[in-house]
Scaffold this motif. Structure first.
Motif, mmCIF file in Angstrom:
data_model
loop_
_atom_site.group_PDB
_atom_site.id
_atom_site.type_symbol
_atom_site.label_atom_id
_atom_site.label_comp_id
_atom_site.label_asym_id
_atom_site.label_seq_id
_atom_site.Cartn_x
_atom_site.Cartn_y
_atom_site.Cartn_z
ATOM 1 N N SER A 123 40.858 38.513 42.624
ATOM 2 C CA SER A 123 40.294 39.692 43.285
ATOM 3 C C SER A 123 39.480 39.236 44.484
ATOM 4 C CB SER A 123 39.374 40.467 42.340
ATOM 5 O OG SER A 123 40.137 41.190 41.413
ATOM 6 N N LEU A 125 36.848 40.614 47.289
ATOM 7 C CA LEU A 125 35.989 41.676 47.802
ATOM 8 C C LEU A 125 35.887 41.474 49.306
ATOM 9 C CD1 LEU A 125 33.532 41.062 44.924
ATOM 10 C CD2 LEU A 125 34.537 43.307 45.318
ATOM 11 N N LEU A 149 39.662 44.464 47.395
ATOM 12 C CA LEU A 149 38.687 45.512 47.106
ATOM 13 C C LEU A 149 37.781 45.612 48.323
ATOM 14 C CD1 LEU A 149 37.926 44.060 43.584
ATOM 15 C CD2 LEU A 149 39.348 46.056 44.042
ATOM 16 N N ASN A 150 37.955 46.663 49.090
ATOM 17 C CA ASN A 150 37.173 46.766 50.332
ATOM 18 C C ASN A 150 36.689 48.178 50.574
ATOM 19 O OD1 ASN A 150 36.140 45.367 52.651
ATOM 20 N ND2 ASN A 150 37.575 46.555 53.894
ATOM 21 N N SER A 156 42.203 46.946 54.119
ATOM 22 C CA SER A 156 42.904 46.329 52.985
ATOM 23 C C SER A 156 44.402 46.531 53.125
ATOM 24 C CB SER A 156 42.484 46.959 51.658
ATOM 25 O OG SER A 156 41.113 46.915 51.486
ATOM 26 N N ASN A 175 42.236 48.122 46.130
ATOM 27 C CA ASN A 175 41.166 48.923 45.507
ATOM 28 C C ASN A 175 41.410 49.254 44.025
ATOM 29 O OD1 ASN A 175 39.852 48.643 47.852
ATOM 30 N ND2 ASN A 175 39.609 50.817 48.301
ATOM 31 N N TRP A 177 39.866 48.583 41.113
ATOM 32 C CA TRP A 177 38.598 48.003 40.643
ATOM 33 C C TRP A 177 38.665 47.586 39.178
ATOM 34 C CZ3 TRP A 177 34.706 46.685 43.922
ATOM 35 C CH2 TRP A 177 34.796 47.198 45.224
ATOM 36 N N LEU A 180 39.338 43.889 38.372
ATOM 37 C CA LEU A 180 38.262 42.906 38.568
ATOM 38 C C LEU A 180 37.922 42.191 37.260
ATOM 39 C CD1 LEU A 180 36.631 42.125 41.059
ATOM 40 C CD2 LEU A 180 34.970 43.884 40.474
ATOM 41 N N ASN A 188 33.825 36.768 46.802
ATOM 42 C CA ASN A 188 33.112 37.636 47.743
ATOM 43 C C ASN A 188 33.394 37.162 49.161
ATOM 44 O OD1 ASN A 188 31.497 39.411 49.128
ATOM 45 N ND2 ASN A 188 29.675 38.114 48.912
ATOM 46 N N THR A 190 32.863 39.429 51.657
ATOM 47 C CA THR A 190 32.099 40.355 52.496
ATOM 48 C C THR A 190 30.812 39.633 52.915
ATOM 49 O OG1 THR A 190 30.628 41.343 50.827
ATOM 50 C CG2 THR A 190 32.849 42.249 50.977
ATOM 51 N N PRO A 202 28.180 42.657 46.289
ATOM 52 C CA PRO A 202 29.318 43.544 46.568
ATOM 53 C C PRO A 202 30.021 44.014 45.291
ATOM 54 C CG PRO A 202 29.974 41.270 46.853
ATOM 55 C CD PRO A 202 28.505 41.245 46.508
ATOM 56 N N ALA A 203 29.670 43.440 44.139
ATOM 57 C CA ALA A 203 30.324 43.849 42.887
ATOM 58 C C ALA A 203 29.790 45.214 42.458
ATOM 59 C CB ALA A 203 30.063 42.803 41.806
#
Ligand code: ATR
Length: 286
Positions: A123, A125, A149-150, A156, A175, A177, A180, A188, A190, A202-203
Motif C-alpha cells: 500500500s 499513501l 491511497l491518496n 492515483s 483508494n 483503504w 491497508l 508513506n 506523502t 497519513p494513516a
C-alpha cells in the motif's frame, strides 16, 4: 567555481547540502559547491536560466518541482519519463537532462536491510513524485500488487494508468483503504508528518498496523515520524527515509562527478546535519 543546485520551495531544512558538500570534499572536488536555490513555482523561468548558466553543472529537484520541471528540460532518461518525475538534472554538451535516482534510492534502502518485496502486497499513501518512484521500483522488483491511497483521486488514477502501461500484469487498486490492513509493505510517500508538523500521520485514525507489516516512511525529518511510532506501537517493523535519501544522493553524485560516491562520508554528514536540525525541533518532539 562550479555549482550544483538544490531546487525546491520552500527548502527550509534539508540535509542534502551537508551530505553533498562532504562528498565533494572527500573526493577532493574543491571547485564545486552544492547550494540551495529556493525558487517558488512562478519562478520556473528563473530556475531554468540558473540551470543553463555555464557555472551550473547539475541539480537536485525537490517538492514542488519534481513533475512540473519535466516540460522545461531538453531530454529525459527513460526512467524519469516513465516515473514522470525528475529529482536529478545532469548537463551534457549544454543540454539539461532529467533523471530520477529516487527509485534506486528507495530500492537500495530495502536491499541493504535484506527486505525482499517480490510477491508483496504494497500500500502506498500518496501519488506524487516520491510515490511514483517507489511504485516503479517495486513493480520492477516483482511486487504482486500495489494499492494507491491518496487524497486526490485523479492523481492515483493517472499514476496507476502509467504503471499499468509498463507493467500490465501487476495488480493495481486505488483508494481501497481496507487493503491497508492486509498489506505486507505500507509506505508513506506523502509529506504528512514532516517537521514541523511532527504529530500528523497519513494513516487513517485508529488504524492498527498489522504485526506482519513493514512500515516505510519516505520522510526523514524527523527520523521517528508519527506514522513510524504508530507502526512500532502496533508491533510492526518501521524504517525511516534517511537511507533512501543517502542512496538517491549517492547515485546523483556519481552521475554528476563520474566518481564513486563516498557513502560512509555521506551518511555521517547526513546524520550529523539531521541531528543539528532536530535540535531546533526538540521541544515539539517531546
Ligand atoms: P513528492 O514529489 O515528494 O512526492 P508531491 O508530488 O507534491 O511531492 O506529492 C506529495 C504527496 O503528499 C501527494 O500525494 C499529496 O496528496 P495530493 O495528491 O492529494 O496533493 C500528499 N499530501 C500532501 N499533503 C497532504 C495532506 N495534508 N494530506 C494528505 N496527503 C497529502
Amino acid at each position: 567555481m562550479k555549482y550544483l543546485y538544490l531546487l525546491g520551495y520552500p527548502l527550509g531544512h534539508s540535509v542534502s547540502p551537508a551530505m553533498q558538500n562532504a562528498a565533494l570534499r572527500a573526493c577532493d572536488i574543491r571547485a564545486t559547491r552544492y547550494v540551495k536555490n529556493p525558487l517558488p513555482p512562478e519562478k520556473m523561468r528563473e530556475m531554468i536560466l540558473a540551470l543553463r548558466a555555464p557555472h551550473c553543472i547539475g541539480a537536485n529537484v525537490t517538492v514542488p518541482h519534481k513533475q512540473t520541471i519535466l516540460a522545461h528540460l531538453d531530454e529525459l532518461t527513460d526512467l524519469a519519463r516513465e516515473i514522470g518525475a525528475v529529482n536529478t538534472i545532469l548537463k551534457k554538451d549544454g543540454k539539461l537532462i532529467g533523471d530520477n535516482t529516487d527509485a534506486y534510492g528507495f530500492m537500495q534502502a530495502l536491499r541493504v536491510r535484506h527486505i525482499n518485496s517480490q510477491g508483496a502486497r504494497v500500500s502506498i499513501l500518496g501519488a506524487g513524485g516520491a510515490a511514483a518512484a517507489a511504485a516503479f521500483a517495486l513493480a520492477q522488483a516483482d511486487a504482486a500488487e500495489i494499492i494507491f491511497l491518496n487524497r486526490t483521486l485523479a492523481r492515483s488514477v493517472e499514476l496507476a494508468d502509467r504503471l499499468n502501461k509498463k507493467f500490465p500484469y501487476l495488480a493495481l487498486a486505488i483508494n481501497d483503504w481496507e487493503a491497508l490492513a492486509e498489506s505486507q509493505l505500507i509506505i508513506n510517500a506523502t509529506s504528512v508528518g514532516m517537521a514541523p508538523r511532527v504529530n500528523e500521520s497519513p494513516a487513517p485514525k485508529n488504524f492498527a498496523f498489522p504485526k506482519h507489516a513493514l512500515a516505510f516512511d519516505l520522510v526523514y525529518n524527523p527520523p521517528a515520524t508519527q506514522f513510524l511510532r504508530d507502526a512500532k506501537r502496533d508491533g510492526a517493523r518501521a524504517i525511516g527515509g534517511l537511507e533512501m535519501l543517502i542512496y538517491q544522493g549517492a547515485r546523483a553524485f556519481e552521475l554528476w562527478t563520474g566518481q564513486r560516491a563516498p557513502l560512509r562520508v555521506m551518511r555521517n554528514a547526513a546524520v550529523t546535519a539531521l541531528q543539528e536540525i532536530m535540535q531546533t525541533y526538540a521541544p515539539k518532539l517531546k
